[in-house]
Design a protein around this motif. Sequence first.
Motif, mmCIF file in Angstrom:
data_model
loop_
_atom_site.group_PDB
_atom_site.id
_atom_site.type_symbol
_atom_site.label_atom_id
_atom_site.label_comp_id
_atom_site.label_asym_id
_atom_site.label_seq_id
_atom_site.Cartn_x
_atom_site.Cartn_y
_atom_site.Cartn_z
ATOM 1 N N UNK A 59 -16.473 24.229 7.219
ATOM 2 C CA UNK A 59 -15.431 23.225 7.027
ATOM 3 C C UNK A 59 -14.586 23.012 8.271
ATOM 4 N N UNK A 60 -14.229 24.097 8.951
ATOM 5 C CA UNK A 60 -13.448 23.960 10.187
ATOM 6 C C UNK A 60 -14.244 23.244 11.277
ATOM 7 N N UNK A 61 -15.507 23.613 11.423
ATOM 8 C CA UNK A 61 -16.351 22.935 12.420
ATOM 9 C C UNK A 61 -16.475 21.456 12.061
ATOM 10 N N UNK A 62 -16.684 21.175 10.796
ATOM 11 C CA UNK A 62 -16.775 19.796 10.330
ATOM 12 C C UNK A 62 -15.468 19.058 10.580
ATOM 13 N N UNK A 63 -14.362 19.692 10.276
ATOM 14 C CA UNK A 63 -13.048 19.076 10.446
ATOM 15 C C UNK A 63 -12.820 18.655 11.894
ATOM 16 N N UNK A 64 -13.132 19.528 12.822
ATOM 17 C CA UNK A 64 -12.860 19.227 14.231
ATOM 18 C C UNK A 64 -13.943 18.375 14.890
ATOM 19 N N UNK A 65 -15.018 18.074 14.165
ATOM 20 C CA UNK A 65 -16.061 17.190 14.682
ATOM 21 C C UNK A 65 -16.200 15.899 13.897
ATOM 22 N N UNK A 66 -15.379 15.723 12.892
ATOM 23 C CA UNK A 66 -15.490 14.567 12.022
ATOM 24 C C UNK A 66 -14.844 13.328 12.637
ATOM 25 N N UNK A 67 -15.564 12.218 12.659
ATOM 26 C CA UNK A 67 -14.953 10.978 13.133
ATOM 27 C C UNK A 67 -13.819 10.526 12.203
ATOM 28 N N UNK A 68 -13.914 10.881 10.953
ATOM 29 C CA UNK A 68 -12.889 10.585 9.968
ATOM 30 C C UNK A 68 -11.570 11.258 10.356
ATOM 31 N N UNK A 69 -11.661 12.528 10.729
ATOM 32 C CA UNK A 69 -10.470 13.302 11.120
ATOM 33 C C UNK A 69 -9.994 12.888 12.508
ATOM 34 N N UNK A 70 -10.918 12.543 13.390
ATOM 35 C CA UNK A 70 -10.517 12.052 14.712
ATOM 36 C C UNK A 70 -9.674 10.796 14.560
ATOM 37 N N UNK A 71 -10.107 9.920 13.677
ATOM 38 C CA UNK A 71 -9.325 8.717 13.416
ATOM 39 C C UNK A 71 -7.953 9.086 12.845
ATOM 40 N N UNK A 72 -7.934 10.026 11.920
ATOM 41 C CA UNK A 72 -6.673 10.460 11.313
ATOM 42 C C UNK A 72 -5.706 10.989 12.370
ATOM 43 N N UNK A 73 -6.217 11.796 13.290
ATOM 44 C CA UNK A 73 -5.346 12.381 14.321
ATOM 45 C C UNK A 73 -4.912 11.360 15.360
ATOM 46 N N UNK A 74 -5.791 10.436 15.726
ATOM 47 C CA UNK A 74 -5.450 9.478 16.783
ATOM 48 C C UNK A 74 -4.662 8.273 16.278
ATOM 49 N N UNK A 75 -4.814 7.956 15.009
ATOM 50 C CA UNK A 75 -4.096 6.818 14.405
ATOM 51 C C UNK A 75 -3.270 7.313 13.224
ATOM 52 N N UNK A 76 -2.518 8.353 13.451
ATOM 53 C CA UNK A 76 -1.799 9.038 12.382
ATOM 54 C C UNK A 76 -0.904 8.099 11.567
ATOM 55 N N UNK A 77 -0.124 7.282 12.241
ATOM 56 C CA UNK A 77 0.818 6.403 11.524
ATOM 57 C C UNK A 77 0.103 5.431 10.593
#
Length: 154
Positions: A59-77
């Motif tokens: 899950x951690x590896x998936x979390x830090x490699x997920x495009x879904x989470x990358x979007x969440x972190x980069x477009x947080x607002x």
Amino acid sequence: MYPVLIFSHSIVRWFVVVTLLFAIYRGIRGWSGRKPFTKFDDSVRHTAATFSHIQLMIGYVLYFNSPFITYFRTHYKEAVSQFEFVFFGMIHITLMTIAIFVLSAGSSIAKRNEDDLAKFKTMTIYYIIAAVIILIAIPWPFSPLSARPYLRDF
């Protein structure tokens, strides 16, 4: 790599759920029946904890490699206005981490208890708490939080 991670995370989920529920069953059985804590019970305790740790690492590896989470972190607002991003970006990973921490603590405390009844009691209580958290945080197909299929494919 991402599809393999998604598939692995989906498959190992079932190992976690089954071994955790079986460990809870063995714990309740031993606790209520005042049975001896056997090597089999200890291996069930250990197996449930091991599968949960494997799942957490996937899950951690998936979390830090997920495009879904990358979007969440980069477009947080933007992302926090959509619940699915909030669920996977914060809620799911936080609840699962807490659940595995509780499960690990229970496994460790049960392992170190001298009394068989105390081992069963500790394992049962901690594993039930962890199971409730896990079952809430899994994105089941029927979940109002975030729905995913029972088994993801490549």
